[in-house]
Design a protein around this motif. Structure first.
Motif, PDB file in Angstrom:
ATOM      1  N   THR A   1       6.907  -7.159  11.381  1.00 54.12           N
ATOM      2  CA  THR A   1       5.476  -6.673  11.139  1.00 54.12           C
ATOM      3  C   THR A   1       5.067  -6.153  12.425  1.00 54.12           C
ATOM      4  N   VAL A   2       4.881  -6.695  13.480  1.00 50.34           N
ATOM      5  CA  VAL A   2       4.521  -6.422  14.820  1.00 50.34           C
ATOM      6  C   VAL A   2       5.391  -5.212  15.419  1.00 50.34           C
ATOM      7  N   PHE A   3       6.566  -5.480  15.540  1.00 50.81           N
ATOM      8  CA  PHE A   3       7.278  -4.338  16.225  1.00 50.81           C
ATOM      9  C   PHE A   3       7.763  -3.428  14.999  1.00 50.81           C
ATOM     10  N   GLY A   4       7.494  -3.364  13.740  1.00 51.82           N
ATOM     11  CA  GLY A   4       7.723  -2.188  12.783  1.00 51.82           C
ATOM     12  C   GLY A   4       6.671  -1.284  13.120  1.00 51.82           C
ATOM     13  N   PHE A   5       5.466  -1.690  13.453  1.00 51.34           N
ATOM     14  CA  PHE A   5       4.151  -0.698  13.843  1.00 51.34           C
ATOM     15  C   PHE A   5       4.204  -0.218  15.144  1.00 51.34           C
ATOM     16  N   ILE A   6       4.831  -0.981  16.175  1.00 52.55           N
ATOM     17  CA  ILE A   6       4.945  -0.669  17.648  1.00 52.55           C
ATOM     18  C   ILE A   6       5.945   0.156  17.772  1.00 52.55           C
ATOM     19  N   LEU A   7       7.262   0.156  17.183  1.00 54.87           N
ATOM     20  CA  LEU A   7       8.347   0.912  17.311  1.00 54.87           C
ATOM     21  C   LEU A   7       8.622   2.013  16.416  1.00 54.87           C
ATOM     22  N   GLY A   8       7.947   1.794  15.201  1.00 57.52           N
ATOM     23  CA  GLY A   8       8.225   2.571  14.128  1.00 57.52           C
ATOM     24  C   GLY A   8       7.559   4.152  14.397  1.00 57.52           C
ATOM     25  N   LYS A   9       8.270   4.979  13.809  1.00 60.58           N
ATOM     26  CA  LYS A   9       7.343   6.318  14.123  1.00 60.58           C
ATOM     27  C   LYS A   9       6.244   6.691  13.289  1.00 60.58           C
ATOM     28  N   GLY A  10       6.146   5.976  12.046  1.00 60.04           N
ATOM     29  CA  GLY A  10       4.955   6.229  11.321  1.00 60.04           C
ATOM     30  C   GLY A  10       5.005   7.503  10.592  1.00 60.04           C
ATOM     31  N   GLU A  11       6.023   8.274  10.419  1.00 64.63           N
ATOM     32  CA  GLU A  11       6.094   9.553   9.885  1.00 64.63           C
ATOM     33  C   GLU A  11       6.277   9.599   8.314  1.00 64.63           C
ATOM     34  N   ASN A  12       6.454   8.683   7.658  1.00 64.76           N
ATOM     35  CA  ASN A  12       6.824   8.599   6.436  1.00 64.76           C
ATOM     36  C   ASN A  12       5.674   8.359   5.552  1.00 64.76           C
ATOM     37  N   PRO A  13       5.558   8.958   4.350  1.00 66.16           N
ATOM     38  CA  PRO A  13       4.651   8.550   3.278  1.00 66.16           C
ATOM     39  C   PRO A  13       4.554   7.166   3.083  1.00 66.16           C
ATOM     40  N   VAL A  14       3.180   6.416   2.666  1.00 67.49           N
ATOM     41  CA  VAL A  14       3.074   5.337   2.317  1.00 67.49           C
ATOM     42  C   VAL A  14       2.423   5.137   1.029  1.00 67.49           C
ATOM     43  N   LEU A  15       1.391   5.691   0.629  1.00 63.57           N
ATOM     44  CA  LEU A  15       0.750   5.766  -0.816  1.00 63.57           C
ATOM     45  C   LEU A  15       0.941   6.795  -1.710  1.00 63.57           C
ATOM     46  N   THR A  16       1.723   7.706  -1.393  1.00 65.58           N
ATOM     47  CA  THR A  16       1.851   9.008  -2.061  1.00 65.58           C
ATOM     48  C   THR A  16       3.514   9.463  -2.020  1.00 65.58           C
ATOM     49  N   PRO A  17       3.929  10.057  -3.141  1.00 64.17           N
ATOM     50  CA  PRO A  17       3.479  10.270  -4.237  1.00 64.17           C
ATOM     51  C   PRO A  17       3.663   8.657  -4.877  1.00 64.17           C
ATOM     52  N   MET A  18       3.016   8.496  -6.216  1.00 61.76           N
ATOM     53  CA  MET A  18       3.104   7.293  -6.723  1.00 61.76           C
ATOM     54  C   MET A  18       4.282   7.129  -7.695  1.00 61.76           C
ATOM     55  N   VAL A  19       4.952   7.949  -8.182  1.00 62.59           N
ATOM     56  CA  VAL A  19       6.386   7.871  -8.661  1.00 62.59           C
ATOM     57  C   VAL A  19       7.083   8.928  -8.736  1.00 62.59           C
ATOM     58  N   ALA A  20       8.204   8.984  -8.712  1.00 64.25           N
ATOM     59  CA  ALA A  20       9.195  10.303  -8.526  1.00 64.25           C
ATOM     60  C   ALA A  20       9.053  11.073  -9.953  1.00 64.25           C
ATOM     61  N   GLU A  21       9.221  12.405  -9.546  1.00 59.03           N
ATOM     62  CA  GLU A  21       8.918  13.149 -10.704  1.00 59.03           C
ATOM     63  C   GLU A  21      10.082  12.623 -11.817  1.00 59.03           C
ATOM     64  N   GLY A  22       9.654  12.905 -13.115  1.00 53.87           N
ATOM     65  CA  GLY A  22      10.217  12.471 -14.407  1.00 53.87           C
ATOM     66  C   GLY A  22      10.090  10.862 -14.687  1.00 53.87           C
ATOM     67  N   LYS A  23       9.865  10.240 -13.809  1.00 52.95           N
ATOM     68  CA  LYS A  23       9.266   8.806 -14.015  1.00 52.95           C
ATOM     69  C   LYS A  23       7.965   8.420 -14.668  1.00 52.95           C
ATOM     70  N   ASN A  24       8.185   7.543 -15.951  1.00 46.22           N
ATOM     71  CA  ASN A  24       6.764   6.932 -16.417  1.00 46.22           C
ATOM     72  C   ASN A  24       6.103   6.076 -15.614  1.00 46.22           C
ATOM     73  N   ALA A  25       4.851   6.237 -15.225  1.00 44.82           N
ATOM     74  CA  ALA A  25       4.068   5.318 -14.405  1.00 44.82           C
ATOM     75  C   ALA A  25       3.800   3.801 -15.237  1.00 44.82           C
ATOM     76  N   GLY A  26       3.550   3.905 -16.419  1.00 42.60           N
ATOM     77  CA  GLY A  26       3.662   2.630 -17.212  1.00 42.60           C
ATOM     78  C   GLY A  26       4.919   1.718 -17.093  1.00 42.60           C
ATOM     79  N   ALA A  27       6.027   2.331 -17.318  1.00 39.10           N
ATOM     80  CA  ALA A  27       7.287   1.656 -17.162  1.00 39.10           C
ATOM     81  C   ALA A  27       7.496   1.371 -16.015  1.00 39.10           C
ATOM     82  N   VAL A  28       7.261   2.081 -14.965  1.00 37.79           N
ATOM     83  CA  VAL A  28       7.681   1.823 -13.402  1.00 37.79           C
ATOM     84  C   VAL A  28       6.698   0.676 -13.062  1.00 37.79           C
ATOM     85  N   LEU A  29       5.456   0.601 -13.441  1.00 41.28           N
ATOM     86  CA  LEU A  29       4.556  -0.416 -12.981  1.00 41.28           C
ATOM     87  C   LEU A  29       5.238  -1.867 -13.575  1.00 41.28           C
ATOM     88  N   GLY A  30       5.670  -1.816 -14.728  1.00 40.12           N
ATOM     89  CA  GLY A  30       6.495  -3.201 -15.452  1.00 40.12           C
ATOM     90  C   GLY A  30       7.345  -3.634 -14.602  1.00 40.12           C
TER      91      GLY A  30
END
Length: 442
Positions: free
Chosen positions: A168-197
């Motif tokens: 946790t600590v060194f992930g934030f310190i040494l990671g670049k933080g360039e990757n999306p974290v909260l978007t997109p919700m699901v990949a294109e073509g995926k059903n959100a309800g099924a993915v949540l299950g």
């Protein structure tokens, strides 16, 4: 019951929260991101949201479950609760499910994981033998007595906290933080309800252990006041830890890469600390997994022993025997042998999904029993009552039904077949129960 009355009421809120946290945090947070991002198609949003949904579902479940656990403080857990609520057959099926599916599948999944991790260094062709060897080693350790197995738990608890903190600590310190974290919700073509299950099932594995909260009620100074605080506080801390460390993973590696890594935490450790440091982190993770496996073997063998003590299992006479170290050797062997058989599949996620689905069938019945007992035993002394009754029990029941229904109908053919197989294997317990009872009658 006499032992229950003699327990000293010394636990406050802080101690109770620490017990909840210690029981729950295990191996899931290190390995389940692979299954989660496989389900989302490499999209981070629903994966991160699933940790919040899973934590919320676990809070609702634990708040509800605890009322039954405190009302019926008997050895056997769900076996006793469901037996009193719905009859002896249903109680037996809960114990049967735990004995032949839940605990062996968890133990097998952990063995497979250790074999796969060590197989990277000695060759993956040795992964399965290593996994089985780990299970057999734990079986041997547990036959030496509870003290030896308990020491293993202490060591593994320390070893699981160190990787969590460092990643946790060194992930934030040494990671670049360039990757999306909260978007997109699901990949294109995926059903959100099924993915949540699918993601929820993976996440609930990481939260497994909240059923232990009822066991500490007898030692709490004020369970009616402190139990909900311990549950909400403890699981909320776990949910925050899981959310933050998964964010740290994404700070280092993108979700579309994590979905390709069966050991995401190890890959992140190698990326952050290099080969030597990453290897040390991986060693800590492996010891943590072995400790989790040890805990499930200890618990599972005691469920089998309890059923045998009630003479409801075939060969109960052998399964309830204690060795010179006062542990049920044959029950330990039963869980270990079943785990070795299950481990032949070589699939960690399939095994753990099987276990989680199986237990949530009976968790949901336990949630419903709260409402049943409120009606059938209105005057019973309740040292703890689930808050906001009946809203929280109903929400817990809905959460449980969603887990079950989504696996049966929404999560793909393999999940459906796995779930149906789990139900069939559980129902096999009925003719077993009837045969044993018939034999007893004769």
């Amino acid at each position: 019951m006499n032992e229950h009355k003699e327990l000293k009421k010394e636990l406050g809120v802080a101690a109770a929260i620490s017990i909840v946290v210690g029981c729950v945090i295990g191996a899931g947070v290190f390995f389940k991101p692979y299954a989660i991002y496989q389900a989302t198609g490499g999209a981070p949003g629903m994966g991160m949201l699933a940790w919040i949904f899973g934590g919320t579902a676990s809070i609702l479940a634990a708040l509800t479950f605890a009322e039954v656990a405190v009302l019926i403080p008997k050895t056997g857990g769900m076996v006793a609760y469901l037996g009193e609520a719905y009859g002896e057959k249903i109680g037996f099926l809960a114990g049967w499910m735990q004995t032949v599916i839940f605990y062996p599948a968890f133990l097998a999944g952990y063995g497979v994981t250790v074999g796969r991790e060590l197989g990277e260094y000695v060759g993956q062709e040795f992964a399965l033998p290593i996994g089985i060897a780990v299970i057999l080693l734990l079986v041997a350790l547990n036959t030496l007595g509870t003290k030896a197995a308990g020491r293993m738990q202490i060591i593994s608890t320390v070893c699981k906290l160190i990787p969590l903190l460092l990643l946790t600590v060194f992930g934030f310190i040494l990671g670049k933080g360039e990757n999306p974290v909260l978007t997109p919700m699901v990949a294109e073509g995926k059903n959100a309800g099924a993915v949540l299950g699918s993601t929820l099932l993976a996440v609930l594995f990481a939260f497994e252990g909240w059923t232990n909260v009822g066991a500490i009620a007898g030692e709490m100074k004020n369970p009616g006041r402190d139990m909900p605080l311990a549950i909400v506080g403890g699981v909320s801390i776990i949910m925050a830890v899981y959310f933050v460390i998964n964010m740290a993973y994404l700070w280092v590696l993108p979700a579309e890469e994590l979905m390709l890594l069966e050991s995401p935490a190890s890959a992140v450790a190698m990326k952050i600390f290099g080969p030597t440091g990453g290897l040390l982190i991986k060693a800590g993770i492996i010891i943590s997994v072995i400790g989790a496996a040890n805990g499930f073997l200890m618990s599972g063998s005691r469920v089998a022993y309890q059923l045998a003590a009630e003479n409801t299992l075939p060969m109960s006479g052998a399964l309830k025997k204690l060795n010179t170290n006062s542990v049920p050797t044959n029950s330990i062997l039963l869980i270990g042998i079943l785990a070795c058989i299950y481990s032949l599949s070589g699939r960690f996620d399939m095994l753990t999904n099987l276990a989680v689905f199986s237990c949530w069938l009976f968790y949901t019945l336990t949630f419903a029993s709260v409402i049943k007992f409120r009606k059938s035993r209105p005057d019973a002394e309740r040292k703890y009552k689930v808050p906001l009754y009946p809203i929280i029990p109903i929400l817990a029941i809905v959460s449980g039904l969603y887990v079950v229904v989504s696996q049966l109908f929404l999560s793909g053919k393999e999940a459906t077949l796995l779930s149906l197989g789990s139900i069939v294997l559980t129902l096999v317990g009925l003719p077993v129960y009837m045969a044993v009872k018939k034999k007893q009658g004769k």
